[in-house]
Design an enzyme around this catalytic site. Structure first.
Site, PDB file in Angstrom:
ATOM      1  N   GLU A 164      71.541  35.742  97.012  1.00 41.99           N
ATOM      2  CA  GLU A 164      69.944  35.588  96.448  1.00 41.99           C
ATOM      3  C   GLU A 164      68.982  35.553  97.646  1.00 41.99           C
ATOM      4  OE1 GLU A 164      66.900  33.036  97.143  1.00 41.99           O
ATOM      5  OE2 GLU A 164      68.154  31.436  96.422  1.00 41.99           O
ATOM      6  N   GLU A 239      71.681  36.449 107.042  1.00 41.19           N
ATOM      7  CA  GLU A 239      71.268  35.587 105.754  1.00 41.19           C
ATOM      8  C   GLU A 239      72.706  34.477 105.551  1.00 41.19           C
ATOM      9  OE1 GLU A 239      68.242  35.232 104.654  1.00 41.19           O
ATOM     10  OE2 GLU A 239      67.639  36.761 105.869  1.00 41.19           O
TER      11      GLU A 239
HETATM   12 ZN   LIG Z   1      67.987  29.593 100.682  1.00 38.39          ZN
END
Ligand SMILES: [Zn+2]
Length: 1079
Positions: A164, A239
């Site tokens: 995401e 990330e």
């Molecule tokens: Zn997050």
């Protein structure tokens, strides 16, 4: 389904303590649906809100200070139904639309007129891929698009969550580092975010500007289908997770945005409890693992698995797509066909289906430890929560609705019996488990207490069971049923989604069914099941309707999990040691060459992160031009009158027959030592009762007659004035026909409530203390910000008394002396009332249609007549400030919150609109890149309080401490060396206007206008600031560098941090921090 969450969210208008609901999805304190990965939450913090639209610091302070009434936000946020006055329109040229759809490769599955939201909704299937599309047509200008994939994880490596984050880091058409950030900077979005649920991932955007809307849709579609992250290992590292090694002689560490975000989540006891409950209820399906990622498991994730997950699940065959608003419905299909046609059908939609959890035949018990501070207090820090999985499959609509009502009856308000009896037992400090959870495939029910002594755990369990049994046998008061019914109906019809676009809350509700291949229309149509439930209650009696539900779903249900949580002062350091050991093993297994290579890779990643995108690359993100921007600020109609000596502001806006009213009292006459009692005073007004009505009856009356009443303090600096403004605001709403009741009730609360109930007051103190403690761990940045403010200005000092560390200390002390000093406390509360209740300085604010406003005035006059008009003794001077030293608030946590602030007005800066553009830009570029992207924190941002002049930097879930301060200190240099081309500057300006013009529902418009009035912001000033924003130039950026240099030189530092990190920092920088331990 969402409807239940939604019903629950309406509750509790009158007070504190209910699970926090945001925009219709339960963000429970036990956080059942573990993660809507909080880009949301975080971006809310980093986006500046401007005094020109909504006063930022003021609002922040309101919540920071609203210790006694966090229920308020819920009370005034949310529900479903429509916006427009006009009748439902048929979809334009239905036949023609069908033809176009067919030509574009879509088949119309069904079409329905949804009266509840004054819309026509059409469900399509994309023939080639099987993608499903819901096209909702109405005249809401706040257009919404969303794409949702089913993404059930098999383990706790956090793949869905990392993905995401990662898909928003560049795509085929938008090969930038982060197009998402470019959109944040330069679009007029009214919503932009992404959420990871336990079984799905949502990508929603919204805008009122059609061109902007199409831009957002295009960037998001390209991001989910063609992201760079599946080829780019660096994004995965950044990330997700990676080893960081700056020099072969140093220690290796884990880094990664999600890794650190989840370390923060795993540091919060309430979150740990929520996760343990969910996993114990669903041991056999996908909900038994953490889609957000367990920091201990995240480093097991490989890039191959990550890529496979995207290939498999981010496919049109696995997608549900939502469009909503007044845009051209055919254009929606055109946009989609261009994207979807590139795919063939995949069998994924069968593989991603969520398997239900089979019901247990016997109950289960789970024990878990959570990280706590040291100290005696731990004896009373246990938690216990009882959880039931309500059924083997999804429930039918009417049962769901009835269970939603039942939930509200049990727990919805402070007067609800299960909540009240648990809190009155004094066995614990606050409720955990938010009642019914309905966002997963099967609904659950959870209830428990925290702040419990070990020897009382058993008693809590027994009390829960005996209360439920009693209610199953005896049923509920008819007043209680009527109050719940009215509260729920009011909220459904009011359809106040707060800062959430209405189309988005509808989408989230619809998806709650649709994602399980159920009817997506059904959750949008509440009217029929509501009426039939009401009819059943009328015909059969509430006992017949609700009691069997308690029997069946709870008392006779063996799928029950009891979770007990023990505080453990060792566990945080044990986990840290275990992590260090793993990293040492990794290091010792590496050769010198390996280490050199790792240091080189660390360097390469950092270099890439810190190199800005080229201007050419940035140009590919579509943007508006300044010509698309209105030159005038959004006007709120305001008429100022005087009624019996009190100033009345009236806003004639269409509110669908609801009156919103605020009554503002001046706090400036209050003696300083009474200030910390204000939040408890506000809660007492709503929850103590009068001579004739006990608090249960009073609450039921509020529920039956109004849409809710809340009371909270509000404090802010006022620019150009030495003295801050400080008020208590009473906020209420009611249907047009109930305005008289509303004012009568407000009067009754203010004047008749008796401060005599010592036991209840003790509960308020414990609840508030528990709430402050979880704030300290979960929102350390807000605690740090309040603390810095308290060192820099009087308004900050007052607010900190209402909701900061000082308040927590006050509560800890007060808890010990409530019994001994009750009569003094009780008379202090009376003293506050008599000081506060004066017509002098009182202001009334009303928002509604003209007709309701006119009718309301006669009740208002009577209301004002009843307020004493005794002249006040004159404003008191509260000149206290906290000592301006650097402070570290030590808490048991794995992540830090680091702040630094100074007052830039004091060094001569004069407010100019360009400062909005510049501080937003600093947050979205310099701080985002250095604190988040390369620093590994979940967030880094800055805030300029234009009322006080305080400019502050803050970080959120940060692995660093001193290093983050170095980044802050280098900000001025960043501005000096900045090369800004015209495009970038234009985007920065447009993004700022987007914040200033943020979309507001009518009640929020009226409220903002009141805030501007209190803060002395005129329409002329708004116009000037707007022009200054629009004409911001590079020169302003350079000049601002000198202005914020003062933060580097004279700034005060406050960090909420782990003991280890603070000790290390103090070693490195000889006693830099004064250490404060509060937990
Ligand atoms: Zn997050």
């Amino acid at each position: 389904m969402e409807r239940l969450a939604l019903l629950r969210s309406f509750s509790c208008s009158t007070t504190a303590g209910r699970t926090l609901i945001f925009g219709g999805r339960a963000r429970c304190d036990r956080s059942f649906p573990a993660h809507f990965k909080q880009r949301q939450q975080f971006h809310q913090h980093r986006q500046l809100r401007h005094p020109l639209s909504q006063p930022s610091a003021a609002l922040r302070r309101r919540w920071a200070g609203a210790g006694a009434s966090p229920g308020l936000r819920r009370a005034f946020s949310f529900s479903p139904q429509a916006v427009s006055t006009s009748p439902t329109q048929a979809s334009p040229g239905a036949d023609e639309s069908s033809n176009i759809a067919e030509k574009l490769g879509f088949k119309k599955i069904s079409e329905e007129v949804i009266d509840e939201c004054k819309s026509t909704a059409v469900l399509y299937k994309h023939l080639k891929t099987g993608a499903e599309i819901m096209s909702v047509i109405n005249d809401d200008e706040n257009k919404v698009f969303g794409i949702v994939f089913r993404t059930p994880p098999k383990d706790s490596t956090g793949i869905p969550h990392i993905l995401e984050h990662s898909v928003l880091c560049g795509s085929r058409k938008y090969p930038l580092k982060e197009p998402f950030v470019e959109l944040l900077k330069g679009s007029l979005h009214t919503f932009l975010n992404a959420f990871t649920y336990p079984d799905r991932t949502c990508y929603p955007v919204a805008s009122t500007n059609i061109k902007d809307f199409y831009n957002l849709v295009d960037v998001y579609l390209d991001a989910v289908f063609f992201p760079k992250c599946v080829e780019d290992f660096h994004t995965f590292q950044q990330e997700g997770w990676h080893y960081e090694l700056n020099d072969p002689s140093e220690e290796i560490s884990f880094k990664g945005v999600v890794f650190n975000e989840m370390k923060g989540v795993y540091s919060q006891p309430d979150n740990i409890l929520g996760r343990v409950c969910q996993q114990a209820l669903f041991p056999d399906n996908t909900y038994g693992v953490d889609s957000g990622g367990d920091p201990k498991v995240i480093p097991k994730l490989t890039f191959e698995e990550f890529k496979d997950f995207h290939r498999k699940y981010y496919h049109p065959s696995n997608a549900k797509i939502w469009f909503y608003g007044d845009d051209d419905p055919n254009e929606r299909l055109r946009i989609l066909s261009a994207n979807l046609d590139q795919y063939d059908k995949s069998p994924v939609s069968n593989e991603s289906r969520i398997e239900p959890q089979k019901l247990f035949s016997t109950p289960v018990r789970v024990m878990e430890k959570y990280p706590a501070g040291e100290g005696d207090d731990n004896k009373k820090k246990h938690m216990v929560c009882l959880n039931w999985l309500l059924s083997a499959e999804t429930l039918d609509l009417e049962t769901e609705l009835a269970i939603g009502f039942l939930d509200h009856l049990l727990l919805g308000t402070p007067a609800s019996p299960l909540r009240r009896i648990l809190l009155e037992s004094r066995l614990g400090d606050a409720i955990v488990g938010g009642g019914v959870g309905d966002e997963l495939l099967q609904p659950q029910f959870s209830i428990g207490l925290k702040g419990v002594a070990e020897e009382d755990l058993q008693k809590v369990e027994e009390l829960i069971m005996s209360t439920l049994k009693k209610l199953a046998a005896e049923g509920f008061d008819s007043e209680a049923v009527e109050a719940s019914m009215n509260t729920i109906e009011f909220s459904l019809r009011e359809n106040n989604t707060g800062s959430f676009p209405r189309g988005l809350s509808l989408m989230l509700r619809s998806i709650g069914k649709w994602i399980y291949d159920k009817d997506p229309f059904e959750p949008l149509k509440y009217e029929k099941p509501l009426q039939s439930l009401k009819a059943r209650i009328a015909a059969e009696g509430s006992k017949t309707v609700f009691c069997p539900l308690i029997e069946k779903f709870i008392l006779n249900n063996p799928h029950c999990v009891t979770v007990e949580m023990q505080p453990d002062p060792e566990i945080a350091s044990q986990e840290e040691a275990a992590e260090r050991q793993i990293l040492e093993n990794v290091k010792s297994s590496m050769t010198q060459e390996d280490l050199a290579e790792l240091a080189r890779a660390t360097q390469e990643l950092r270099l890439r992160q810190e190199t800005p995108d080229s201007p050419e690359a940035l140009k590919c993100v579509p943007s508006l031009s300044l010509d698309d921007i209105p030159r005038k600020p959004i006007q709120v109609p305001t008429e100022i009158a005087e009624v019996n000596g009190v100033k009345v502001l009236q806003h004639d806006l269409f509110t669908n027959d609801v009156l919103y009213a605020e009554v503002v009292f001046d706090l400036r006459h209050l003696k300083q030592d009474l200030l910390p009692l204000i939040p408890l005073f506000c809660q007492s007004l709503l929850e103590m009762g009068t001579k004739d009505l006990d608090f249960v009856q009073l609450n039921q009356l509020i529920g039956r007659k109004t849409g809710g009443i809340s009371i909270y303090p509000f404090t802010s600096s006022v620019r150009g004035k030495a003295e801050p403004c400080s008020h208590v605001i009473v906020r209420g709403k009611a249907m047009g026909g109930r305005v008289e009741d509303l004012f009568n009730l407000i009067r009754c609360i203010l004047q008749d409530v008796q401060f005599t109930d010592q036991q209840r007051f003790k509960q308020f103190v414990s609840q508030s203390k528990a709430r402050m403690e979880s704030r300290l761990r979960g929102s350390g940045h807000a605690i740090a910000a309040a603390r810095m403010d308290a060192k820099l200005n009087a308004a900050g000092w007052i607010s900190e008394q209402f909701g900061g560390i000082s308040y927590l200390e006050f509560l800890q002390d007060l808890e010990k002396k409530v019994d001994k000093e009750w009569s003094e406390i009780s008379s202090s509360l009376d003293a506050i009332r008599s000081c506060l209740l004066s017509r002098e300085g009182c202001i009334v604010n009303m928002t509604a249609d003209g007709k309701i406003l006119t009718e309301s005035r006669k009740y208002l006059a009577g209301f004002i007549d009843a307020i004493p008009s005794a002249p006040s003794p004159g404003a008191t001077s509260w000149s206290s400030l906290l000592s301006p030293i650097n402070e570290a608030i030590v808490v048991p946590t794995q992540v830090n919150y680091v702040g630094k602030a100074a007052n830039i007005y004091e060094s001569g800066y004069q407010l100019h609109g360009s400062s909005y553009v510049i501080s937003k830009y600093i947050g979205n570029t310099w701080l985002w890149d250095r604190v988040r992207v390369s620093g590994g924190a979940y967030g880094g941002f800055c805030d300029f309080d234009t009322h006080s002049g305080v400019f502050s930097y803050l970080s959120y879930r940060d692995p660093n401490l001193l290093k983050t301060l170095d980044v802050y200190d280098a900000t001025a240099n960043f501005l000096r060396e900045l090369e800004l081309d015209d495009d970038t500057l234009t985007k920065a300006i447009i993004g700022t206007i987007g914040d200033v013009d943020s979309y507001q529902l009518p009640d929020a418009k009226g409220y903002s206008s009141l805030m501007r009035h209190l803060l002395g912001i005129t329409e002329e000033e708004r116009q000037i600031r707007r022009e200054e924003i629009l004409s911001t130039s590079v020169k302003h950026f350079r000049e601002f560098a000198d202005v914020i240099e003062v933060v580097k030189d004279k700034g005060i530092v406050v960090a909420v941090a782990s003991a280890d990190d603070v000790a290390k920092a103090n070693e490195e920088k000889g006693g830099f921090f004064e250490v404060k331990k509060v937990l």
